[in-house]
Design an enzyme around this catalytic site. Structure first.
Site, PDB file in Angstrom:
ATOM      1  N   ASN A 258     -14.416 -29.826   3.064  1.00  0.00           N
ATOM      2  CA  ASN A 258     -13.501 -30.494   3.982  1.00  0.00           C
ATOM      3  C   ASN A 258     -12.766 -31.558   3.164  1.00  0.00           C
ATOM      4  OD1 ASN A 258     -12.237 -31.986   5.934  1.00  0.00           O
ATOM      5  ND2 ASN A 258     -14.064 -32.338   7.180  1.00  0.00           N
TER       6      ASN A 258
ATOM      7  N   ARG B  82     -12.310 -26.106   5.572  1.00  0.00           N
ATOM      8  CA  ARG B  82     -11.723 -26.572   6.822  1.00  0.00           C
ATOM      9  C   ARG B  82     -10.257 -26.857   6.525  1.00  0.00           C
ATOM     10  NH1 ARG B  82     -11.411 -32.407   9.116  1.00  0.00           N
ATOM     11  NH2 ARG B  82     -10.549 -31.972  11.150  1.00  0.00           N
TER      12      ARG B  82
ATOM     13  N   HIS C  44      -9.623 -30.471  16.220  1.00  0.00           N
ATOM     14  CA  HIS C  44     -11.065 -30.453  16.534  1.00  0.00           C
ATOM     15  C   HIS C  44     -11.506 -29.087  17.074  1.00  0.00           C
ATOM     16  CE1 HIS C  44     -10.939 -35.088  17.154  1.00  0.00           C
ATOM     17  NE2 HIS C  44     -11.463 -34.831  15.979  1.00  0.00           N
TER      18      HIS C  44
ATOM     19  N   ARG D  17      -5.680 -44.866  16.293  1.00  0.00           N
ATOM     20  CA  ARG D  17      -4.502 -44.221  16.892  1.00  0.00           C
ATOM     21  C   ARG D  17      -4.431 -44.582  18.373  1.00  0.00           C
ATOM     22  NH1 ARG D  17      -6.586 -38.933  14.728  1.00  0.00           N
ATOM     23  NH2 ARG D  17      -5.841 -38.805  12.590  1.00  0.00           N
TER      24      ARG D  17
ATOM     25  N   GLU E  93     -19.502 -28.585  12.731  1.00  0.00           N
ATOM     26  CA  GLU E  93     -18.363 -27.762  12.318  1.00  0.00           C
ATOM     27  C   GLU E  93     -18.663 -26.989  11.036  1.00  0.00           C
ATOM     28  OE1 GLU E  93     -16.555 -31.647  13.030  1.00  0.00           O
ATOM     29  OE2 GLU E  93     -14.664 -30.559  13.174  1.00  0.00           O
TER      30      GLU E  93
END
Ligand code: ADP
Length: 415
Positions: A7, A99, A189, A250, A396
């Protein structure tokens, strides 16, 4: 097979080595052999690696780029004293699973990487200028260091949402902008949501088509997903991860006219506005203290800090709003499922999100909720609750490793 899961972020590389295969998948008996992270790639990098069941190895070293970082990871993984089981040379790494953040409209499932796939990922850079270039660097570095004989698979964060209907993914902008640029909601996600749907199915004994849940991935990045009949039908992040829930830094949903206002009143360029919305807003922006939920909860409890409380309250209110919206869109669901650093570990945030939802049949069991921390999967609603609540620790990397095996062996699956 031993799969190296990578990742790659703009200045970080996370990895796991996962032993998996078709028979291990069917028995849910895959094994994580090692994991780690390198942060601050490009300067004095921080390294933290660990073989399963062993203490963490930590050090700091200058690592110039993603290739140097991957080289460092591979040298550690194969070294005898690292203690990674089953891996003693590079030939013990049988595949790589990456990923990849943005797959655009082109990639609706994981794929075996060849030159055409690399071109396809390059084509989506316009949509993910921060993320996809780092993913490509990881792919190139793995090709160079492990050789072309080791198959590499790309698994896209957007892919799970490719089932969304037009009514969910189209922005109400002039339609030709969608035609011209594929400007639309993609959502992120996705691998995490797919994992939640899979694990929820195992926990409840349901079939994929009977999975109807509102999934909440609450970490430093946060998003919600409406999963109906086992498929994503709506999600809160948009063309980029900026839209939707309040996150660490964010702001999530707001009037787009804010950008214009800041441009005029503060003289900010669009790049500066983009930085403000992505890096200085959210929990950090409201509290003025930190983007870290755990610190905010402590600050609120110990010092009664008003803005820490406000940040947490706004975060929870936004999540609640999405639960309500998605339940209305889906015509009801069976459960709300929490995951991510906050969703998995903070009973307090879960309780505050669900507060006041009793009228629609969601009641948490206080003791179960309190006990569900630290990566445990559990049902946290009361026995009488009509709408259930679950906590599921996301994984994940496991799904990426499984996808790699399935794709390499010619048995790809959406689930
Ligand atoms: P990322 O999106 O970077 O993967 P994570 O999923 O690791 O982020 O989530 C990080 C967030 O989880 C941080 O805000 C952190 O404070 C929060 N978190 C972790 N543990 C706890 C806890 N015990 N209580 C509250 N928040 C927590």
């Amino acid at each position: 097979m031993n799969v190296l899961v990578l990742n790659c972020g703009s200045s970080s590389v996370k990895f796991q080595v996962v032993q998996t295969d078709l028979d291990l998948i069917s028995k849910d008996a895959d094994k994580r052999l090692a994991s780690g992270v390198i942060e601050r790639v490009g300067s004095e990098s921080l390294i933290a690696f660990s073989a399963e069941g062993r203490p963490k190895f930590r050090t700091a070293e200058p690592l110039r780029d993603h290739r140097a970082a991957l080289d460092r990871i591979l040298r550690w993984v194969v070294a005898k004293d690292s203690g990674v089981p089953e891996v003693s040379s590079l030939s013990d790494i049988h595949a790589v699973g990456h990923r990849v953040v943005h797959g655009g409209e082109k990639f609706t499932m994981g794929v075996l990487i060849d030159d055409a796939v690399v071109d396809g990922i390059e084509d989506t850079i316009e949509l993910a200028p921060l993320h996809n270039p780092a993913n490509l660097k990881g792919i190139m570095a793995a090709r160079e260091l492990l050789g072309p004989g080791v198959p590499q698979v790309a698994v896209f964060d957007t892919a799970f949402h490719s089932t969304m209907p037009e009514t969910a993914y189209l922005y109400a902008l002039p339609y030709q902008l969608y035609r011209r640029y594929k400007l639309r909601r993609y959502g992120f996600h996705g691998t995490s949501f797919r994992y939640l749907a899979y694990r929820y199915r195992l926990m409840t004994g349901k079939k994929p088509k009977d999975v109807n849940i509102v999934a909440l991935h609450l970490g430093n990045g946060a998003s919600a997903c409406a999963i109906k009949g086992g498929e994503s039908v709506d999600t809160s992040m948009g063309m980029t991860p900026l839209e939707g829930l309040v996150m660490g830094t964010r702001g999530g949903d707001m009037d787009p006219a804010v950008a214009e206002f800041l441009h005029h009143r503060e003289g900010m360029s669009f790049e500066q506005v983009d930085t403000l919305l992505n890096k200085q807003s959210g929990l950090l922006g409201i509290s003025g203290l930190t983007n870290d939920m755990r610190e905010l909860l402590e600050e609120e409890k110990e010092n009664g800090d008003r803005r820490a409380r406000l940040a947490i309250d706004i975060f929870c209110a936004r999540v609640r709003k999405y639960i309500g919206a998605y339940l209305a869109q889906m015509g009801g669901a069976d459960a709300v499922v929490f995951t991510g650093g906050i969703g998995e570990n903070s009973a307090e945030v879960r309780a505050r999100v669900c507060k006041g939802l009793e009228w629609m049949g969601l009641t948490l069991d206080a003791a179960r909720n309190k006990a569900a921390v630290g990566g445990k999967d559990a049902e946290v609603s009361s026995a009488a609750s009509r709408l259930k609540a679950f906590v599921i620790a996301t994984n994940e990397e496991l799904l990426i490793a499984r996808d790699a095996v399935r794709i390499i062996k010619g048995a790809p699956r959406r689930w």
